[in-house]
Design an enzyme around this catalytic site. Structure first.
Site, mmCIF file in Angstrom:
data_model
loop_
_atom_site.group_PDB
_atom_site.id
_atom_site.type_symbol
_atom_site.label_atom_id
_atom_site.label_comp_id
_atom_site.label_asym_id
_atom_site.label_seq_id
_atom_site.Cartn_x
_atom_site.Cartn_y
_atom_site.Cartn_z
ATOM 1 N N HIS A 42 0.821 -1.211 0.000
ATOM 2 C CA HIS A 42 0.000 0.000 0.000
ATOM 3 C C HIS A 42 0.859 1.267 0.000
ATOM 4 O O HIS A 42 0.358 2.357 0.258
ATOM 5 C CB HIS A 42 -0.962 0.016 1.196
ATOM 6 C CG HIS A 42 -2.080 -0.971 1.066
ATOM 7 N ND1 HIS A 42 -2.887 -1.343 2.131
ATOM 8 C CD2 HIS A 42 -2.539 -1.672 0.000
ATOM 9 C CE1 HIS A 42 -3.785 -2.226 1.714
ATOM 10 N NE2 HIS A 42 -3.573 -2.441 0.430
ATOM 11 N N CYS B 61 7.011 13.485 -7.957
ATOM 12 C CA CYS B 61 6.309 14.409 -8.846
ATOM 13 C C CYS B 61 5.471 13.627 -9.841
ATOM 14 O O CYS B 61 5.958 12.688 -10.480
ATOM 15 C CB CYS B 61 7.323 15.284 -9.587
ATOM 16 S SG CYS B 61 6.568 16.341 -10.849
ATOM 17 N N CYS C 277 7.201 14.774 -13.711
ATOM 18 C CA CYS C 277 8.478 14.240 -14.195
ATOM 19 C C CYS C 277 8.955 12.999 -13.444
ATOM 20 O O CYS C 277 9.923 12.361 -13.846
ATOM 21 C CB CYS C 277 9.558 15.317 -14.127
ATOM 22 S SG CYS C 277 10.003 15.825 -12.441
ATOM 23 N N SER D 220 -7.206 -8.201 9.495
ATOM 24 C CA SER D 220 -8.539 -8.818 9.533
ATOM 25 C C SER D 220 -8.789 -9.682 8.308
ATOM 26 O O SER D 220 -9.750 -10.440 8.257
ATOM 27 C CB SER D 220 -9.609 -7.723 9.607
ATOM 28 O OG SER D 220 -9.529 -6.898 8.439
ATOM 29 N N ASN E 277 -4.038 -12.240 15.500
ATOM 30 C CA ASN E 277 -4.936 -11.089 15.325
ATOM 31 C C ASN E 277 -5.901 -11.038 16.494
ATOM 32 O O ASN E 277 -6.354 -12.083 16.975
ATOM 33 C CB ASN E 277 -5.708 -11.219 14.004
ATOM 34 C CG ASN E 277 -6.361 -9.913 13.591
ATOM 35 O OD1 ASN E 277 -5.710 -8.889 13.477
ATOM 36 N ND2 ASN E 277 -7.673 -9.948 13.391
#
Length: 245
Positions: A118, A126, A129, A192, A212
């Site tokens: 992610h 930029c 460019c 999750s 978890n």
């Protein structure tokens, strides 16, 4: 055999092991889960806060909401869960990490082979460019009132190196997927497993360890499941692995 010893045995006997991490591993570093009742998105619409369309079409809103999330993440430090994974890699028992997180904490902890599917908040680039800058360049420009911040080379719009709503998945995702084709054991930490397409990644590993706080859709397939603090569990697993080396 208790679950910690079982997890350690799985790691010791695995020919190739990866970790897949989500927001839950970073809560002990003071970062609220994005989708929890106290998380970042409890006060804003996620599809707007970190949206490419808002970045380009309504930059004032982006720098009032989404940008604040990114600057907050830059202030955090790794916890014992991140450090345990880095140590497992150092001693040759973890081949790498695939992370949904953009908080940079795995690299801060010393992990070397990290696929940030992610994106990350260490740098910006930029859109014109392609020139790369450290994140502090954006921070300095925004603090001076330059919204949106512009590239010093071509005047194009600068943007963070994070995957926003409306973006394609980065090359890191395809590379991570390729790694999993030959991965024997995947340690899922703090995810999750409900956010697509990352939630499909455990299907490619032969065996799973899941750490978890809450149940996940993959629990039934896992060799062992821990529903408690990831930092504590990973530290205990590391200790057991090191004892048996």
């Amino acid at each position: 055999m208790d679950d910690i010893k079982k997890a350690a045995e799985l790691i010791l006997n695995s020919k190739k092991t990866f970790a897949l991490t989500g927001a839950g591993i970073s809560t002990e570093s003071g970062i609220a889960d994005f989708r929890s009742s106290t998380g970042y998105y409890s006060k804003m619409d996620p599809a707007m806060a970190l949206s490419k369309d808002v970045l380009l079409g309504n930059p004032k809103r982006f720098y009032k909401e989404g940008y604040l999330i990114l600057t907050d993440l830059n202030e955090k430090e790794p916890n014992k869960g991140h450090l345990a994974l880095a140590k497992l890699e150092e001693i040759g028992k973890l081949n790498g990490i695939i992370t949904q997180n953009i908080d940079n904490l795995h690299t801060k902890a010393g992990s070397k082979n990290v696929y940030e599917v992610h994106g990350e908040t260490r740098g910006i680039h930029c859109m014109g460019c392609g020139k790369e800058y450290p994140f502090k360049v954006m921070k300095n420009k925004v603090e001076k009132g330059e919204i949106p911040p512009k590239c010093d080379e071509c005047g194009g719009v600068l943007r963070p190196n994070v995957v926003m709503f409306g973006d394609m998945m980065p090359d890191a995702f395809q590379k991570a997927l390729a790694e999993l084709y030959s991965t024997e054991l995947l340690i899922v930490v703090g995810s999750s497993l409900t956010v697509s397409p990352v939630n499909f990644l455990p299907d490619y590993a032969e065996k799973l360890i899941i750490i978890n706080n809450d149940p996940t859709p993959q629990d039934r397939k896992a060799e062992v499941v821990f529903n408690r603090s990831s930092g504590e569990v990973l530290s205990q697993i590391l200790h057991e692995v090191e004892k048996q080396l």
